[in-house]
Design an enzyme around this catalytic site. Structure first.
Site, PDB file in Angstrom:
ATOM      1  N   GLY A  75       0.830  -1.210   0.000  1.00 14.69           N
ATOM      2  CA  GLY A  75       0.000   0.000   0.000  1.00 14.69           C
ATOM      3  C   GLY A  75       0.858   1.252   0.000  1.00 14.69           C
ATOM      4  N   ASP A  76       0.202   2.388  -0.233  1.00 11.93           N
ATOM      5  CA  ASP A  76       0.889   3.686  -0.268  1.00 11.93           C
ATOM      6  C   ASP A  76       1.979   3.735  -1.334  1.00 11.93           C
ATOM      7  OD1 ASP A  76      -0.666   4.492   1.995  1.00 11.93           O
ATOM      8  OD2 ASP A  76       0.679   3.315   3.250  1.00 11.93           O
ATOM      9  N   ARG A  89      -1.553   9.048  -7.596  1.00  6.86           N
ATOM     10  CA  ARG A  89      -0.859  10.013  -8.455  1.00  6.86           C
ATOM     11  C   ARG A  89      -0.596   9.418  -9.849  1.00  6.86           C
ATOM     12  NH1 ARG A  89       2.915  11.181 -10.811  1.00  6.86           N
ATOM     13  NH2 ARG A  89       4.306  12.610  -9.729  1.00  6.86           N
ATOM     14  N   ASN A 100     -10.405   3.170   4.728  1.00  2.56           N
ATOM     15  CA  ASN A 100      -9.025   2.839   5.126  1.00  2.56           C
ATOM     16  C   ASN A 100      -8.023   3.342   4.095  1.00  2.56           C
ATOM     17  OD1 ASN A 100     -10.118   0.934   3.375  1.00  2.56           O
ATOM     18  ND2 ASN A 100      -9.051  -0.808   4.269  1.00  2.56           N
ATOM     19  N   HIS A 115      -5.355   8.836   0.017  1.00  3.45           N
ATOM     20  CA  HIS A 115      -4.344   9.415  -0.864  1.00  3.45           C
ATOM     21  C   HIS A 115      -4.461  10.922  -0.788  1.00  3.45           C
ATOM     22  CE1 HIS A 115      -5.536   5.698  -2.842  1.00  3.45           C
ATOM     23  NE2 HIS A 115      -6.667   6.264  -3.176  1.00  3.45           N
ATOM     24  N   GLN A 152      -5.435  -0.322  -1.145  1.00  6.54           N
ATOM     25  CA  GLN A 152      -4.440  -1.133  -0.443  1.00  6.54           C
ATOM     26  C   GLN A 152      -3.521  -1.818  -1.485  1.00  6.54           C
ATOM     27  OE1 GLN A 152      -7.978  -1.691   0.811  1.00  6.54           O
ATOM     28  NE2 GLN A 152      -7.454   0.230   1.764  1.00  6.54           N
ATOM     29  N   THR A 166      -5.538  -6.450   5.152  1.00  6.98           N
ATOM     30  CA  THR A 166      -6.863  -5.847   5.196  1.00  6.98           C
ATOM     31  C   THR A 166      -7.890  -6.963   4.974  1.00  6.98           C
ATOM     32  OG1 THR A 166      -8.179  -3.971   4.462  1.00  6.98           O
ATOM     33  CG2 THR A 166      -6.991  -5.180   2.739  1.00  6.98           C
ATOM     34  N   PRO A 217       3.766   6.595  11.559  1.00 10.16           N
ATOM     35  CA  PRO A 217       4.997   6.517  10.759  1.00 10.16           C
ATOM     36  C   PRO A 217       4.967   5.222   9.945  1.00 10.16           C
ATOM     37  CG  PRO A 217       5.455   5.947  13.060  1.00 10.16           C
ATOM     38  CD  PRO A 217       4.007   6.378  12.997  1.00 10.16           C
ATOM     39  N   LYS A 262       8.508   7.520  -6.655  1.00 10.58           N
ATOM     40  CA  LYS A 262       9.532   8.053  -5.754  1.00 10.58           C
ATOM     41  C   LYS A 262      10.960   7.725  -6.200  1.00 10.58           C
ATOM     42  CE  LYS A 262       7.355   9.298  -1.539  1.00 10.58           C
ATOM     43  NZ  LYS A 262       7.430   9.328  -0.101  1.00 10.58           N
ATOM     44  N   GLY A 316       8.443  12.930  -8.089  1.00  7.68           N
ATOM     45  CA  GLY A 316       7.962  13.943  -7.144  1.00  7.68           C
ATOM     46  C   GLY A 316       6.447  13.834  -7.046  1.00  7.68           C
TER      47      GLY A 316
HETATM   48  P1  IMP Z   1      -7.660  -2.213   7.832  1.00  5.08           P
HETATM   49  O1  IMP Z   1      -7.742  -2.248   6.341  1.00  5.08           O
HETATM   50  O2  IMP Z   1      -8.001  -0.886   8.429  1.00  5.08           O
HETATM   51  O3  IMP Z   1      -8.423  -3.348   8.466  1.00  5.08           O
HETATM   52  O4  IMP Z   1      -6.128  -2.465   8.254  1.00  5.08           O
HETATM   53  C1  IMP Z   1      -5.476  -3.705   8.021  1.00  5.08           C
HETATM   54  C2  IMP Z   1      -4.025  -3.487   7.613  1.00  5.08           C
HETATM   55  O5  IMP Z   1      -3.978  -2.889   6.326  1.00  5.08           O
HETATM   56  C3  IMP Z   1      -3.254  -2.557   8.545  1.00  5.08           C
HETATM   57  O6  IMP Z   1      -1.909  -2.983   8.602  1.00  5.08           O
HETATM   58  C4  IMP Z   1      -3.327  -1.219   7.829  1.00  5.08           C
HETATM   59  O7  IMP Z   1      -2.267  -0.371   8.171  1.00  5.08           O
HETATM   60  C5  IMP Z   1      -3.241  -1.674   6.380  1.00  5.08           C
HETATM   61  N1  IMP Z   1      -3.862  -0.738   5.455  1.00  5.08           N
HETATM   62  C6  IMP Z   1      -5.181  -0.537   5.267  1.00  5.08           C
HETATM   63  N2  IMP Z   1      -5.389   0.392   4.326  1.00  5.08           N
HETATM   64  C7  IMP Z   1      -4.188   0.779   3.909  1.00  5.08           C
HETATM   65  C8  IMP Z   1      -3.754   1.714   2.903  1.00  5.08           C
HETATM   66  O8  IMP Z   1      -4.531   2.366   2.201  1.00  5.08           O
HETATM   67  N3  IMP Z   1      -2.392   1.833   2.763  1.00  5.08           N
HETATM   68  C9  IMP Z   1      -1.522   1.100   3.502  1.00  5.08           C
HETATM   69  N4  IMP Z   1      -1.884   0.213   4.409  1.00  5.08           N
HETATM   70  C10 IMP Z   1      -3.203   0.058   4.625  1.00  5.08           C
END
Ligand code: IMP
Length: 468
Positions: free
Chosen positions: A14-15, A20, A40, A43, A224, A239, A343, A370, A459
């Site tokens: 994720g992330d 972008r 969850n 962006h 995700q 997730t 973090p 990045k 960037g």
């Molecule tokens: P949940 O989706 O809130 O149940 O979280 C389950 C796991 O997925 C956790 O480790 C969250 O940090 C991760 N997670 C959920 N959504 C994202 C996202 O959009 N980016 C990165 N990690 C995510």
């Protein structure tokens, strides 16, 4: 003329910068559609002086003619969606006639959020009620009572919706001896928000099918990432939805006959937020527990402001301690959760994992984000840009990424160092002007992963992008 659909997914934790990339390629499509997850996802999009945090509304909002669709595979927090829409409209972007939500998707109920807060800590969830909502979707009913409430059910029968949401909440609150004060007002608010959004809600299960049948081009936006998939990721630290490209054709309400290609997005300095194995993490378990640390009030301890106050990036970079280098890279890359401010744990580009995830998703073309941040390695004591090229367990080289979290925890990464560069890439727009080391790294990734790198991000701005 028949339309087609492409699926874009994150192929790490994720992330990766999916929004972008979508923002950059969206002009080739008519519809951007979500098929999984809910609030969850987070962006932040930056275009010119506009900065918008998106959670449930699909990316592509900056293109005024772009249709936006939220499919039945998503779970929706109606109150949060309402606020998000208000914020988007306040920034001058119109959504009327553009945003469509499936009435078959599951509503996140108040007890889902409460339950996630009570039990999601070990996984490190975003506390948005995602897991409990999907669990109730699968549970369907508890004898004569609904556990799962879909948007269409709510619109069809408000008193059933009211009974369901209040009943589910009271049952949970009683079990945990928690006050249920205010639940009636919250539920009334959810119902009135659903009514207010009714112009955006489609009652037609063939909505997407009809658009694609008329020749419209669809881009499915995965939320995700594949390492967080509920069955294929690092279970149980995942997730609760299917994040893999194939699931776009279930949760996105379109048949797979329209599929054209799969697009993967990966970040060259990796990150993970929340708990669970991360083989290439700088500082390993020390970093995992540091990023998870909470203060006496249960709030995340090592937030951005704490790190900025406490550390000098240059000193951290000069250290030979990988844990410290990881902190410096987080600070330089501004790697803190958009939704939760946590973090993000930082790691080396893991090609072993990238290769496997590109295979699982059938990635045809890959975007790397990045890439400008790789220059930071030239300021470290490391002998180049570190990439993970193999795993071993007990001295035995692995042919694949282990399918269990215990297996991943045992895996030791083999690291190769690719030649460094120090040039600032943030204003580069042409592949011909990139340093030879960047071309070398891209070819190395392409060879290892077995698919073409179609573009790189240098960037956060829309124009900080190079098509390869
Ligand atoms: P949940 O989706 O809130 O149940 O979280 C389950 C796991 O997925 C956790 O480790 C969250 O940090 C991760 N997670 C959920 N959504 C994202 C996202 O959009 N980016 C990165 N990690 C995510």
């Amino acid at each position: 003329m028949k339309g087609y659909s492409d699926v874009l997914v994150g192929v790490q934790y994720g992330d990766e910068g999916k929004a972008r990339i979508i923002d950059t390629i969206a002009q080739d499509y008519d519809i951007v559609a979500r098929f999984n997850g809910g609030p969850n996802a987070g962006h932040t999009l930056e275009v010119g002086n506009k900065r918008i945090a998106l959670h449930q509304v699909p990316s592509g909002i900056f293109y005024p003619d772009m249709q936006l669709y939220v499919g039945s595979g998503c779970v929706l927090n109606l109150e949060k969606l309402f606020d998000e829409i208000r914020e988007i409209k306040a920034s001058g972007i119109a959504l009327d006639g553009r945003l469509t939500i499936s009435d078959q998707l599951t509503v996140i109920q108040p007890h889902h959020v409460l339950l996630d807060r009570l039990i999601g800590g070990t996984i490190g969830t975003t506390a948005n009620g995602i897991g409990p909502a999907y669990a109730d979707q699968a549970a369907r009913m508890d004898n004569y009572y609904l556990k799962n409430l879909r948007l269409g059910d709510l619109l069809d029968d408000q008193s059933l919706a009211r009974r369901t949401m209040i009943g589910n909440y009271l049952q949970l609150a009683e079990k945990h001896s928690i006050s249920s004060e205010g639940i009636e007002e919250t539920v009334e608010n959810i119902i009135s928000v659903a009514e207010a959004l009714s112009d955006h809600i489609s009652r037609n299960p063939l909505f997407m099918e009809e658009l694609a049948g008329k020749g419209r081009k669809v881009l499915f936006e995965g939320a995700q990432a594949s390492m967080l998939d509920v069955t294929k990721g690092t279970v149980p630290f995942v997730t609760s939805s299917h994040t893999i490209a194939g699931s776009a054709y279930v949760g996105g309400d379109l048949s797979p006959r329209y599929h054209r290609k799969t697009i993967g997005v990966a970040k060259v300095v990796m990150s993970r937020v929340g708990n669970g194995p991360f083989v290439s993490e700088f500082g390993g378990v020390q970093s995992e527990s540091y990023c998870d640390a909470k203060d006496e009030q249960g709030k995340t301890r090592h937030v951005k402001e704490f790190e900025q106050r406490s550390y000098s990036v240059d000193e951290l970079l000069r250290s030979s301690d990988l844990f410290k280098i990881g902190i410096a890279l987080r600070m330089l890359g501004n790697e803190y959760g958009a939704t939760t401010k946590r973090p993000r744990r930082i790691g080396m580009l893991d090609l072993m994992s990238l290769h496997q995830n590109c295979k699982i998703n059938g990635v045809d073309e890959l975007y790397l984000t990045k890439v400008d941040c790789l220059a930071d390695f030239s300021k470290t004591s490391l002998s180049g840009i570190p990439v993970v090229v193999a795993y071993s367990i007990d001295g035995q080289e692995m042919k694949y990424v282990p399918g269990t979290s215990a297996g991943c925890r045992k895996a030791r990464p083999a690291v190769e160092y690719l030649p460094n560069f120090s040039k600032d890439l943030s204003s580069a727009r042409d592949p011909a002007l990139l340093p030879a080391e960047v071309h070398g790294l891209i070819s190395f990734v392409e060879r290892y992963v077995g698919c073409k790198v179609a573009g790189i991000g240098v960037g956060p701005e829309r124009e900080q992008f190079i098509r390869m």
